[in-house]
Design an enzyme around this catalytic site. Structure first.
Site, PDB file in Angstrom:
ATOM      1  N   HIS A  75     -33.125  26.448 -12.651  1.00  0.00           N
ATOM      2  CA  HIS A  75     -32.385  26.787 -13.873  1.00  0.00           C
ATOM      3  C   HIS A  75     -31.202  27.690 -13.509  1.00  0.00           C
ATOM      4  O   HIS A  75     -30.129  27.608 -14.105  1.00  0.00           O
ATOM      5  CB  HIS A  75     -33.289  27.497 -14.891  1.00  0.00           C
ATOM      6  CG  HIS A  75     -34.135  26.564 -15.703  1.00  0.00           C
ATOM      7  ND1 HIS A  75     -33.610  25.538 -16.472  1.00  0.00           N
ATOM      8  CD2 HIS A  75     -35.484  26.498 -15.880  1.00  0.00           C
ATOM      9  CE1 HIS A  75     -34.593  24.889 -17.089  1.00  0.00           C
ATOM     10  NE2 HIS A  75     -35.737  25.442 -16.738  1.00  0.00           N
ATOM     11  N   HIS A 116     -38.691  24.881  -9.938  1.00  0.00           N
ATOM     12  CA  HIS A 116     -38.182  24.466 -11.253  1.00  0.00           C
ATOM     13  C   HIS A 116     -37.412  25.617 -11.894  1.00  0.00           C
ATOM     14  O   HIS A 116     -36.279  25.461 -12.342  1.00  0.00           O
ATOM     15  CB  HIS A 116     -39.360  24.049 -12.153  1.00  0.00           C
ATOM     16  CG  HIS A 116     -39.011  23.870 -13.601  1.00  0.00           C
ATOM     17  ND1 HIS A 116     -38.943  22.625 -14.207  1.00  0.00           N
ATOM     18  CD2 HIS A 116     -38.718  24.769 -14.585  1.00  0.00           C
ATOM     19  CE1 HIS A 116     -38.611  22.777 -15.489  1.00  0.00           C
ATOM     20  NE2 HIS A 116     -38.476  24.076 -15.734  1.00  0.00           N
ATOM     21  N   GLU A 117     -38.047  26.784 -11.948  1.00  0.00           N
ATOM     22  CA  GLU A 117     -37.425  27.922 -12.624  1.00  0.00           C
ATOM     23  C   GLU A 117     -36.184  28.416 -11.889  1.00  0.00           C
ATOM     24  O   GLU A 117     -35.169  28.729 -12.512  1.00  0.00           O
ATOM     25  CB  GLU A 117     -38.449  29.040 -12.818  1.00  0.00           C
ATOM     26  CG  GLU A 117     -39.555  28.700 -13.816  1.00  0.00           C
ATOM     27  CD  GLU A 117     -39.034  28.381 -15.220  1.00  0.00           C
ATOM     28  OE1 GLU A 117     -37.937  28.830 -15.578  1.00  0.00           O
ATOM     29  OE2 GLU A 117     -39.729  27.661 -15.958  1.00  0.00           O
ATOM     30  N   HIS A 125     -38.159  20.026 -23.624  1.00  0.00           N
ATOM     31  CA  HIS A 125     -39.184  19.636 -22.647  1.00  0.00           C
ATOM     32  C   HIS A 125     -39.740  18.248 -22.955  1.00  0.00           C
ATOM     33  O   HIS A 125     -40.391  17.642 -22.111  1.00  0.00           O
ATOM     34  CB  HIS A 125     -40.351  20.629 -22.654  1.00  0.00           C
ATOM     35  CG  HIS A 125     -40.009  21.999 -22.170  1.00  0.00           C
ATOM     36  ND1 HIS A 125     -39.502  22.969 -23.003  1.00  0.00           N
ATOM     37  CD2 HIS A 125     -40.123  22.570 -20.950  1.00  0.00           C
ATOM     38  CE1 HIS A 125     -39.321  24.085 -22.307  1.00  0.00           C
ATOM     39  NE2 HIS A 125     -39.682  23.872 -21.063  1.00  0.00           N
TER      40      HIS A 125
END
Length: 344
Positions: free
Chosen positions: A172, A168-169, A265
């Site tokens: 980014h 996920h990170e 979020h």
């Protein structure tokens, strides 16, 4: 040298969640820990445009993985002390090895499935720092590298153990480079930024576990929280279902629940559910068709893209990959309809 696209400091745990948990705890040191993390997260978010761009400029030879994992030794100076470099043997520190392996699995997915050469498409070295600060309840991408806290050991149990959190990170970073000009981290473009990270976080996990769309749990961050807090941060299959996630999950699953000026979020539940619906309709593995369609759509977005823009971009990319009026394009359009987003 080409200009470095603006990166966001993007956290896996929203400050809002940290504050809510702080309200609920009866333990003063616990509350302090949570509020500190929320405060630090907010502070770092505000610094995003002035981050130096010295890290991550190093590129590997074409098609070669290059990972460095650093140890912040419970301080906040980045990157910290080198703990393991590319090709180095596993060390005794589990967090170092997990960060190393997770970055590797994410790199392999983008390379093998989507033919992307690392985060920037040009072989960028993947730098990660573990043991950031003391009992820090978060993990984030700061525009150049990954940073992981250890969690407080009571509510959050560390962030390197969940592959979907790592993917996920790192995604980014992919979004930062793949969307021309990057996606602005607020409103619908910010919710899309978060959703794209959830999408590929989930797909990387499914690909690594070799799970098809029916076998996958579609949860984000399962395993990073103590069972007393919850099971996962978010569900793509059923956004807002607190029985599957945690007691404060406020994600809408369609536009009727859209929160005006809501947290990125929160509203990301809508595009998340659209991807889930498309993947289920397309059957088989999420990385066979749904993943490539969403990935190709990134290049068709602009910095302030809305959900409708993403719907249009995924419809166009399905047409480019599988043909106009194909079953794949119809599945994508139907998925956006499920969440109440129509393509003009």
């Amino acid at each position: 040298m080409s200009a470095h696209p603006p990166g966001c400091t993007c956290f896996i745990i929203p400050p809002k969640m940290l504050r809510k948990l702080a309200e609920q705890t009866g333990d003063a040191s616990e509350r302090h820990c949570l509020l500190d993390a929320a405060e630090i997260s907010a502070h770092l978010r505000g610094q995003r445009s002035v981050a130096p761009v010295v890290l991550g400029i190093a590129a590997a030879a074409a098609g070669e993985k290059s990972r460095n994992v650093y140890d912040a030794q419970n301080k906040s100076a980045l990157p910290g002390k080198l703990a393991r470099g590319e090709g180095g043997k596993a060390v005794t520190d589990a967090a170092v090895n997990q960060a190393y392996d997770g970055a590797g699995a994410t790199y392999d997915f983008y390379r093998e499935v989507l033919k992307r050469n690392s985060i920037d498409g040009k072989g960028m070295r993947l730098d990660s720092t573990v043991h950031y600060q003391t009992r820090f309840n978060n993990a984030f991408w700061n525009g150049q590298q990954m940073v992981y806290g250890d969690g407080d050991g009571k509510l959050f149990l560390g962030f390197t153990g969940a592959l979907d959190v790592i993917a996920h990170e790192l995604t980014h970073g992919v979004t930062q480079y793949a969307v021309p000009g990057g996606l602005v981290y607020e409103d619908q473009s910010g919710a899309l930024n978060e959703s794209i990270s959830d999408v590929f976080g989930s797909v990387v996990k499914q690909w690594t576990l070799k799970q098809n769309v029916e076998q996958a749990d579609w949860l984000i961050g399962a395993g990073i929280m103590a069972p007393t807090v919850g099971k996962a941060l978010r569900s793509m299959a059923d956004p807002g279902n607190q029985a599957l996630t945690w007691s404060g999950d406020d994600q809408p699953k369609n536009m009727s629940g859209y929160v005006e000026n809501g947290d990125v979020h929160t509203n990301s539940g809508i595009p998340n559910h659209a991807f889930y619906a498309a993947a289920i309709a397309l059957k088989g593995n999420s990385w066979d068709k749904a993943g490539p369609i969403w990935y190709k759509a990134l290049g068709l977005l602009t910095p302030n893209a809305t959900f409708a823009d993403m719907a249009k971009a995924t419809s166009e990319s399905a047409a480019l990959l599988y043909g106009a009026d194909s079953a794949e394009q119809h599945a994508v359009l139907a998925a956006w309809k499920v969440v109440g987003v129509s393509v003009s």
